[in-house]
Design an enzyme around this catalytic site. Structure first.
Site, PDB file in Angstrom:
ATOM      1  CG  HIS A  36      -1.828  -1.781  -7.453  1.00 21.52           C
ATOM      2  ND1 HIS A  36      -1.071  -1.762  -6.315  1.00 21.52           N
ATOM      3  CD2 HIS A  36      -1.262  -2.705  -8.245  1.00 21.52           C
ATOM      4  CE1 HIS A  36      -0.100  -2.640  -6.423  1.00 21.52           C
ATOM      5  NE2 HIS A  36      -0.196  -3.237  -7.578  1.00 21.52           N
ATOM      6  CG  ASP A  78      -1.791  -1.226   1.285  1.00 24.58           C
ATOM      7  OD1 ASP A  78      -2.302  -1.657   0.239  1.00 24.58           O
ATOM      8  OD2 ASP A  78      -1.909  -1.799   2.393  1.00 24.58           O
TER       9      ASP A  78
HETATM   10  P1  GDP Z   1      -0.501   0.214  -3.781  1.00 26.56           P
HETATM   11  O1  GDP Z   1      -1.181  -1.068  -3.467  1.00 26.56           O
HETATM   12  O2  GDP Z   1       0.936   0.233  -3.372  1.00 26.56           O
HETATM   13  O3  GDP Z   1      -0.708   0.664  -5.182  1.00 26.56           O
HETATM   14  O4  GDP Z   1      -1.176   1.309  -2.876  1.00 26.56           O
HETATM   15  P2  GDP Z   1      -2.738   1.599  -2.664  1.00 26.56           P
HETATM   16  O5  GDP Z   1      -3.356   1.888  -3.957  1.00 26.56           O
HETATM   17  O6  GDP Z   1      -3.337   0.585  -1.794  1.00 26.56           O
HETATM   18  O7  GDP Z   1      -2.648   2.891  -1.752  1.00 26.56           O
HETATM   19  C1  GDP Z   1      -2.214   4.076  -2.200  1.00 26.56           C
HETATM   20  C2  GDP Z   1      -3.348   5.102  -2.007  1.00 26.56           C
HETATM   21  O8  GDP Z   1      -2.795   6.359  -1.796  1.00 26.56           O
HETATM   22  C3  GDP Z   1      -4.226   5.237  -3.235  1.00 26.56           C
HETATM   23  O9  GDP Z   1      -5.532   5.568  -2.822  1.00 26.56           O
HETATM   24  C4  GDP Z   1      -3.601   6.388  -3.990  1.00 26.56           C
HETATM   25  O10 GDP Z   1      -4.511   7.107  -4.803  1.00 26.56           O
HETATM   26  C5  GDP Z   1      -3.122   7.245  -2.852  1.00 26.56           C
HETATM   27  N1  GDP Z   1      -1.893   7.967  -3.125  1.00 26.56           N
HETATM   28  C6  GDP Z   1      -0.794   7.539  -3.813  1.00 26.56           C
HETATM   29  N2  GDP Z   1       0.181   8.464  -3.758  1.00 26.56           N
HETATM   30  C7  GDP Z   1      -0.298   9.489  -3.003  1.00 26.56           C
HETATM   31  C8  GDP Z   1       0.255  10.723  -2.551  1.00 26.56           C
HETATM   32  O11 GDP Z   1       1.392  11.066  -2.812  1.00 26.56           O
HETATM   33  N3  GDP Z   1      -0.563  11.491  -1.766  1.00 26.56           N
HETATM   34  C9  GDP Z   1      -1.821  11.135  -1.429  1.00 26.56           C
HETATM   35  N4  GDP Z   1      -2.527  11.960  -0.647  1.00 26.56           N
HETATM   36  N5  GDP Z   1      -2.367   9.982  -1.828  1.00 26.56           N
HETATM   37  C10 GDP Z   1      -1.615   9.167  -2.603  1.00 26.56           C
END
Ligand code: GDP
Length: 422
Positions: A40, A12
């Site tokens: 994701h 995440d």
């Molecule tokens: P992954 O499984 O590693 O892709 O991560 P997730 O999708 O579960 O979690 C990442 C969450 O954080 C998603 O809802 C993204 O839209 C959000 N996100 C990613 N980068 C950023 C950031 O730099 N700032 C903010 N506020 N949200 C972010």
């Protein structure tokens, strides 16, 4: 150019968002491990997309996406995810999505076993997502897995399914559940098999040819280093290898060498599920961070456990991934804090260490914190120079401690909300 984009922490970290950003420069994006147990979330000009099985490159019209042999695929979920994306206006077809003929199929009884075992374990549960991932990987390695290629041989498929279901039925009634009907499992495999068959490819040949044509290939990991089956917080790990070094194998090109590994690292810590989490916050402190970071699982909706940035864990994650550079995500979330806690070391039995331990030493570890100055709103910053001095200091401090260059800083979920650090 072969690039791996991998998680440094517990998952995440925002890998999907970064892969979506980088994918524009890649011809092919491969998922190489795991199944639909992760989510994701990608936000771009076309809307918000949650991807469980499909690589994030699917959101780019010129990118071919691969589900590699290292994956376990619930074909009913595949059917639903493809249809859902199509409804959202994304083109998904055998031209831009290919599934390895050697990937393993996750069947409904794998989910059943996963859920029943977690429920039997009660307060000792692993925190599984209940999607059958552990049981289906166990079957793969005990050589009772059903592969995608089996869908093309119905008689063999039936024989294999009957064999594995007979074996499962030795234990399923022990959970107080009725036996699984092998015929029902076969019908299920045939039904969703029909849908996935056009996507099934000899991915090794496809990728070998792509490499000969000097195509740019990206490997997209699911979860993070600390969930790796060998080097993570075992047994509270995933059931697969989440590390970059496995990416060529799990994608289908074990002979390939990765040119660059980009580690995705979050500016604070989150952890879904059970297991030791040294920096875990509680009460209002945790509620605030969870709310500002919107830390709820994309696959399960579960509230994530949250904590301060963890230097021993992240330094270990960077090392295990062999990261050449790091993208630091979600730093904007910390903007509400006046003082930002950072875990700089662990205390274990009175000894201070920066090394990430395992086994009982990890269970005994207590965090040692330092506090950095807050920096307020940074969501509009697009150049490193535009960041407040306190934010620069936070980034530089982390960079030095994890011993890896931070080349991207993500300041929001949108595609353009990031800083490229030269
Ligand atoms: P992954 O499984 O590693 O892709 O991560 P997730 O999708 O579960 O979690 C990442 C969450 O954080 C998603 O809802 C993204 O839209 C959000 N996100 C990613 N980068 C950023 C950031 O730099 N700032 C903010 N506020 N949200 C972010």
């Amino acid at each position: 150019m072969l690039t791996a984009v991998v998680g440094i922490n517990w998952g995440d970290e925002g890998k999907g968002r970064m892969v979506d950003l980088f994918a524009a420069d890649y011809d092919i994006v491969c998922r190489y491990q795991g199944g639909n147990n992760a989510g994701h979330t990608v936000v771009n000009d076309n809307g918000k997309f949650v991807l469980n099985l499909l690589p994030s490159g699917i959101l780019h019209s010129n990118t071919v996406n691969i589900l590699g042999n290292g994956m376990v695929v619930d074909i009913e979920h595949f059917y639903n995810e493809v249809n859902h994306l199509t409804d959202q206006g994304i083109h998904v077809g055998p031209d831009n999505l290919k599934v390895s003929d050697k990937a393993i199929i996750c069947l409904p009884f794998h989910k059943l076993l996963d859920v029943m075992e977690e429920s039997r374990l009660a307060d000792k549960k692993y925190g599984s997502t209940g999607r059958g991932i552990g049981p289906v990987y166990a079957d793969k390695y005990i050589k009772k897995g059903i592969r995608m290629e089996d869908l093309f041989s119905p008689a063999l498929l039936k024989e294999k399914i009957c064999g594995v279901v007979d074996w499962k039925n030795l234990t399923i009634p022990g959970y107080g559940h009725e036996k699984v009907d092998p015929e029902e499992m076969y019908e299920w495999a045939m039904k969703y098999g029909e849908f996935i068959k056009p996507y099934i490819t000899d991915v090794t040949l496809y990728l070998r040819d792509a490499m000969e044509q000097n195509k740019n290939i990206m490997f997209e990991a699911q979860l993070g280093a600390l969930r790796d089956i060998d080097f993570g917080i075992y047994p509270y790990t995933s059931s697969s290898c989440t590390l970059a070094s496995y990416a060529p194998i799990g994608s289908g090109i074990p002979f390939a060498h990765i040119d660059k590994t980009i580690g995705i690292m979050k500016a604070y810590s989150t952890c879904v599920g059970e297991g030791p989490f040294v920096v875990e916050m509680s009460g209002k402190e945790a509620d605030d961070l969870r709310t500002f970071g919107f830390e709820y699982g994309a696959a399960t909706g579960r509230p994530r456990r949250v904590g301060a940035f963890d230097i021993p864990a992240s330094r270990y994650g960077v090392k295990m991934q062999g990261a050449d550079e790091v993208a630091l995500t979600k730093i904007d979330v910390l903007s509400y804090m006046d003082k930002i806690p950072v875990c700089v070391a662990y205390e274990i039995d009175g000894e201070i260490t920066k090394e990430f331990p395992s086994g009982e030493r990890l269970l005994k570890a207590r965090p040692v914190y330092e506090y950095m100055d807050g920096f307020g709103d940074i969501t509009k910053c697009r150049h490193f120079d535009e960041l407040p001095e306190t934010a620069k200091k936070y980034v530089r401090f982390i960079e030095k401690e994890v011993n890896c260059k931070i080349s991207y800083i993500s300041v929001g979920p949108g595609r353009d909300e990031y800083i490229k650090v030269d």
